[in-house]
Design an enzyme around this catalytic site. Structure first.
Site, PDB file in Angstrom:
ATOM      1  N   ASP A 124       0.829  -1.201   0.007  1.00  0.00           N
ATOM      2  CA  ASP A 124       0.050   0.168  -0.059  1.00  0.00           C
ATOM      3  C   ASP A 124       0.844   1.195   0.010  1.00  0.00           C
ATOM      4  O   ASP A 124       1.717   1.491   0.721  1.00  0.00           O
ATOM      5  CB  ASP A 124      -1.020  -0.152   1.385  1.00  0.00           C
ATOM      6  CG  ASP A 124      -2.201   0.924   1.091  1.00  0.00           C
ATOM      7  OD1 ASP A 124      -2.426   1.398  -0.123  1.00  0.00           O
ATOM      8  OD2 ASP A 124      -2.693   1.227   2.118  1.00  0.00           O
ATOM      9  N   HIS A 131      -3.176  14.347   0.273  1.00  0.00           N
ATOM     10  CA  HIS A 131      -3.179  13.558   1.732  1.00  0.00           C
ATOM     11  C   HIS A 131      -1.946  13.684   2.651  1.00  0.00           C
ATOM     12  O   HIS A 131      -1.883  14.081   3.793  1.00  0.00           O
ATOM     13  CB  HIS A 131      -3.556  11.981   1.392  1.00  0.00           C
ATOM     14  CG  HIS A 131      -3.390  11.143   2.292  1.00  0.00           C
ATOM     15  ND1 HIS A 131      -4.407  11.216   3.703  1.00  0.00           N
ATOM     16  CD2 HIS A 131      -2.599  10.263   3.118  1.00  0.00           C
ATOM     17  CE1 HIS A 131      -4.203  10.486   4.671  1.00  0.00           C
ATOM     18  NE2 HIS A 131      -3.108   9.698   4.042  1.00  0.00           N
ATOM     19  N   GLU A 196      -9.937   4.756   4.584  1.00  0.00           N
ATOM     20  CA  GLU A 196      -9.195   5.426   3.512  1.00  0.00           C
ATOM     21  C   GLU A 196      -9.434   5.193   2.000  1.00  0.00           C
ATOM     22  O   GLU A 196      -9.693   3.928   1.757  1.00  0.00           O
ATOM     23  CB  GLU A 196      -7.525   5.016   3.914  1.00  0.00           C
ATOM     24  CG  GLU A 196      -7.100   5.473   5.240  1.00  0.00           C
ATOM     25  CD  GLU A 196      -5.656   5.326   5.352  1.00  0.00           C
ATOM     26  OE1 GLU A 196      -4.908   6.168   4.387  1.00  0.00           O
ATOM     27  OE2 GLU A 196      -5.187   4.808   6.346  1.00  0.00           O
ATOM     28  N   GLU A 198      -9.165   4.557  -1.369  1.00  0.00           N
ATOM     29  CA  GLU A 198      -7.898   4.352  -2.352  1.00  0.00           C
ATOM     30  C   GLU A 198      -8.382   3.637  -3.516  1.00  0.00           C
ATOM     31  O   GLU A 198      -9.587   3.099  -3.522  1.00  0.00           O
ATOM     32  CB  GLU A 198      -6.767   3.522  -1.468  1.00  0.00           C
ATOM     33  CG  GLU A 198      -6.407   4.017  -0.174  1.00  0.00           C
ATOM     34  CD  GLU A 198      -5.046   3.227   0.320  1.00  0.00           C
ATOM     35  OE1 GLU A 198      -4.583   2.474  -0.314  1.00  0.00           O
ATOM     36  OE2 GLU A 198      -4.896   3.350   1.519  1.00  0.00           O
ATOM     37  N   ASP A 231      -8.782   0.901   2.660  1.00  0.00           N
ATOM     38  CA  ASP A 231      -7.618   0.547   3.830  1.00  0.00           C
ATOM     39  C   ASP A 231      -8.024   1.088   5.034  1.00  0.00           C
ATOM     40  O   ASP A 231      -7.832   2.153   5.744  1.00  0.00           O
ATOM     41  CB  ASP A 231      -6.609   1.344   3.406  1.00  0.00           C
ATOM     42  CG  ASP A 231      -5.045   0.907   4.180  1.00  0.00           C
ATOM     43  OD1 ASP A 231      -5.221   0.011   4.830  1.00  0.00           O
ATOM     44  OD2 ASP A 231      -4.508   1.918   4.276  1.00  0.00           O
ATOM     45  N   ARG A 235      -6.459   4.584  13.771  1.00  0.00           N
ATOM     46  CA  ARG A 235      -5.658   5.463  14.072  1.00  0.00           C
ATOM     47  C   ARG A 235      -4.868   5.661  15.307  1.00  0.00           C
ATOM     48  O   ARG A 235      -3.565   5.901  15.385  1.00  0.00           O
ATOM     49  CB  ARG A 235      -6.262   7.099  13.617  1.00  0.00           C
ATOM     50  CG  ARG A 235      -6.959   7.174  12.383  1.00  0.00           C
ATOM     51  CD  ARG A 235      -5.840   7.005  11.340  1.00  0.00           C
ATOM     52  NE  ARG A 235      -6.555   7.424  10.073  1.00  0.00           N
ATOM     53  CZ  ARG A 235      -6.043   7.193   8.894  1.00  0.00           C
ATOM     54  NH1 ARG A 235      -4.542   7.006   8.712  1.00  0.00           N
ATOM     55  NH2 ARG A 235      -6.381   7.713   7.813  1.00  0.00           N
ATOM     56  N   GLN A 238      -2.139   2.907  15.312  1.00  0.00           N
ATOM     57  CA  GLN A 238      -1.170   3.256  14.349  1.00  0.00           C
ATOM     58  C   GLN A 238      -0.190   4.389  15.090  1.00  0.00           C
ATOM     59  O   GLN A 238       1.005   4.324  14.787  1.00  0.00           O
ATOM     60  CB  GLN A 238      -2.059   4.079  13.047  1.00  0.00           C
ATOM     61  CG  GLN A 238      -1.237   4.266  11.788  1.00  0.00           C
ATOM     62  CD  GLN A 238      -1.765   5.066  10.743  1.00  0.00           C
ATOM     63  OE1 GLN A 238      -3.084   5.071  10.875  1.00  0.00           O
ATOM     64  NE2 GLN A 238      -1.113   5.491  10.015  1.00  0.00           N
ATOM     65  N   LYS A 251      -3.510  -1.533  10.516  1.00  0.00           N
ATOM     66  CA  LYS A 251      -4.158  -1.945   9.158  1.00  0.00           C
ATOM     67  C   LYS A 251      -4.248  -3.401   8.583  1.00  0.00           C
ATOM     68  O   LYS A 251      -4.891  -3.590   7.660  1.00  0.00           O
ATOM     69  CB  LYS A 251      -3.058  -0.948   8.089  1.00  0.00           C
ATOM     70  CG  LYS A 251      -3.333   0.471   8.286  1.00  0.00           C
ATOM     71  CD  LYS A 251      -2.472   1.127   7.501  1.00  0.00           C
ATOM     72  CE  LYS A 251      -2.298   2.618   7.485  1.00  0.00           C
ATOM     73  NZ  LYS A 251      -3.484   3.406   6.741  1.00  0.00           N
ATOM     74  N   THR A 255      -8.923  -5.360   4.867  1.00  0.00           N
ATOM     75  CA  THR A 255      -8.941  -4.298   3.636  1.00  0.00           C
ATOM     76  C   THR A 255     -10.198  -4.829   2.819  1.00  0.00           C
ATOM     77  O   THR A 255     -10.306  -5.712   2.539  1.00  0.00           O
ATOM     78  CB  THR A 255      -7.574  -4.264   2.915  1.00  0.00           C
ATOM     79  OG1 THR A 255      -6.528  -4.031   3.722  1.00  0.00           O
ATOM     80  CG2 THR A 255      -7.341  -3.402   1.605  1.00  0.00           C
ATOM     81  N   THR A 347      -4.331   6.899   0.425  1.00  0.00           N
ATOM     82  CA  THR A 347      -5.551   7.763   0.522  1.00  0.00           C
ATOM     83  C   THR A 347      -5.506   8.712  -0.356  1.00  0.00           C
ATOM     84  O   THR A 347      -4.455   9.355  -0.669  1.00  0.00           O
ATOM     85  CB  THR A 347      -5.540   8.472   1.857  1.00  0.00           C
ATOM     86  OG1 THR A 347      -5.582   7.384   2.912  1.00  0.00           O
ATOM     87  CG2 THR A 347      -6.924   9.299   2.124  1.00  0.00           C
ATOM     88  N   GLU A 361      -8.505  13.288   8.243  1.00  0.00           N
ATOM     89  CA  GLU A 361      -8.281  14.556   7.470  1.00  0.00           C
ATOM     90  C   GLU A 361      -9.759  15.555   7.417  1.00  0.00           C
ATOM     91  O   GLU A 361      -9.570  16.852   7.688  1.00  0.00           O
ATOM     92  CB  GLU A 361      -8.232  14.484   6.183  1.00  0.00           C
ATOM     93  CG  GLU A 361      -6.780  13.871   5.783  1.00  0.00           C
ATOM     94  CD  GLU A 361      -6.486  13.611   4.003  1.00  0.00           C
ATOM     95  OE1 GLU A 361      -6.175  14.639   3.311  1.00  0.00           O
ATOM     96  OE2 GLU A 361      -6.833  12.629   3.851  1.00  0.00           O
TER      97      GLU A 361
END
Length: 413
Positions: A124, A131, A196, A198, A231, A235, A238, A251, A255, A347, A361
């Site tokens: 990924d 982003h 996210e 993608e 994805d 957070r 992470q 993550k 997915t 993203t 975001e």
């Protein structure tokens, strides 16, 4: 001028004859997964119609269309993919309306979709300029790390937890820091679950041996097609784990991808200018041909009261690093790629507030709650929330669409 098929569909249908994406499906009367092509609201069963591929490249390879995944077909390469597309379009043209009643179509609503390929490896990327810029602002980092404009950054994801659209997503748990003045982790369910937006690129063809990198001049010969990709990201997990090595458990739990692979042949007329790169990419990554695409991408949040809120409208063209550059860079050390490998874009965010590709975001890492259509608010996802992605390219009188990519959050009991 758009082509005409004997299968009826509206101008805003995702799956006209100009598209013809590949997927893998099963039905109640035949539970063995098999390859199909979407046309209108139907699926053409290629297991039953493999004999239509009579061209010089495919006439002795019709068995690939009778497999339970697309990997063998992906492995045949670009010229075979083009020949297959031509055969499918010919079969479905309105002039061949007699094919309508041959018992080879299934209603999409009557089908169960599966992963379209066996995904051996999944990487990924982090390739959207806006982003990356927004993440730098949120976490008070150096604005675009000095390597970002030189290197298509990526992490190796977990292929075992890639699921097809509609699969439920269980809230993950892990080590989390609640008080950053006291950096001692606790173990609990994530409170900052995010999506996210993608796209994923599937790889095919007769790929490189280990130790022999792919070349930028023809690396697009090995790009089979594109899917929408979510994805999912925890957070808070992470933030604690990604120093110094990057995402791991935040993550790897899930997915989600859309079930239909839109081929690069179907996207050819929607190529658009690549983003200007400054500084100019190193020679092994440099290409002047267009390999960005004008794909409108929209995300929605459906709460457990069935109220839907539009989250963003962004576009694939906001990728700074193209799929050609991503694939070429991935192989440059001599890494051997394989048919069915999947590359996530990272993203995809745009330059405006309504084009941001994740809740982190949109809410500026939870500081500015998003007000939903039902009057409630979100900073991150709650149990019962369903995230839905759509994507399409708008042609003259037709639309090349991707269907939907959706997943619903369920509690971790």
């Amino acid at each position: 001028m758009s082509k005409k098929s004997f299968v009826h569909y509206s101008e805003d249908c995702d799956f006209p004859i100009e598209n013809l994406p590949y997927g893998v499906f099963s039905t109640n009367d035949d539970e063995v997964p098999r390859i199909g092509v979407a046309i209108g609201d139907l699926i053409l069963d290629l297991k039953k119609t493999a004999n239509i591929f009579r061209g010089p490249l495919l006439k002795d390879k019709q068995g690939v269309f009778k497999q339970t995944t697309l990997n063998d077909f992906m492995a045949l390469g670009k010229q075979c993919w083009k020949e297959a597309r031509a055969s499918l379009q010919s079969y479905l043209l309105i002039e061949n309306i007699n094919n309508q009643n041959k018992g080879v179509f299934v209603k999409q609503n009557d089908a169960k979709m599966h992963l379209p390929a066996t995904i051996g490896d999944y990487s990924d990327f982090f390739s959207s300029y806006y982003h990356a810029y927004n993440c730098s602002l949120m976490f008070r980092m150096e604005i675009l790390k000095s390597n970002w404009r030189y290197v298509p950054i990526a992490y190796h994801g977990r292929s075992s937890s890639i699921n097809v659209s509609g699969t439920l997503v269980k809230r993950p748990q892990g080590q989390i820091i609640e008080d950053h003045n006291n950096p001692i982790p606790i173990f609990q369910k994530t409170k900052r679950l995010d999506y996210e937006f993608e796209v994923g690129v599937f790889i095919g063809g007769e790929l490189n041996e280990q130790g022999k990198p792919l070349k930028i001049d023809n690396v697009d010969d090995y790009i089979f097609g594109i899917v929408l990709l979510n994805d999912w990201s925890a957070r808070d997990i992470q933030l604690w784990e990604m120093v110094p090595l990057g995402p791991f458990l935040a993550k790897n739990f899930s997915t989600t991808i859309s079930p239909w692979i839109v081929t690069m042949e179907a996207l050819e007329s929607f190529k658009t200018d690549n983003m200007q790169q400054d500084p100019v990419a190193l020679p092994y990554l440099r290409h002047d041909d267009k390999y960005n695409f004008d794909i409108t991408l929209e995300s929605y949040l459906k709460t457990d009261d069935s109220i839907v809120t539009k989250l963003c409208k962004t576009n694939y063209k906001y990728l700074y690093w193209t799929a050609k550059q991503q694939l070429c860079h991935h192989s440059i050390t001599g890494c051997n790629m394989k048919p069915g490998d999947l590359l996530g874009s990272g993203t995809i965010s745009g330059p405006t507030d309504d084009s941001l590709g994740c809740l982190m975001e949109i809410t500026f890492n939870g500081k500015n709650p998003l007000i939903l259509a039902n009057g409630k608010s979100r900073t991150f996802l709650e149990d019962g929330d369903e995230v839905i992605f759509t994507g399409y390219c708008q042609g003259n009188g037709y639309r090349v669409g991707f269907g939907t990519c959706s997943g619903k959050i369920i509690p971790n009991e």
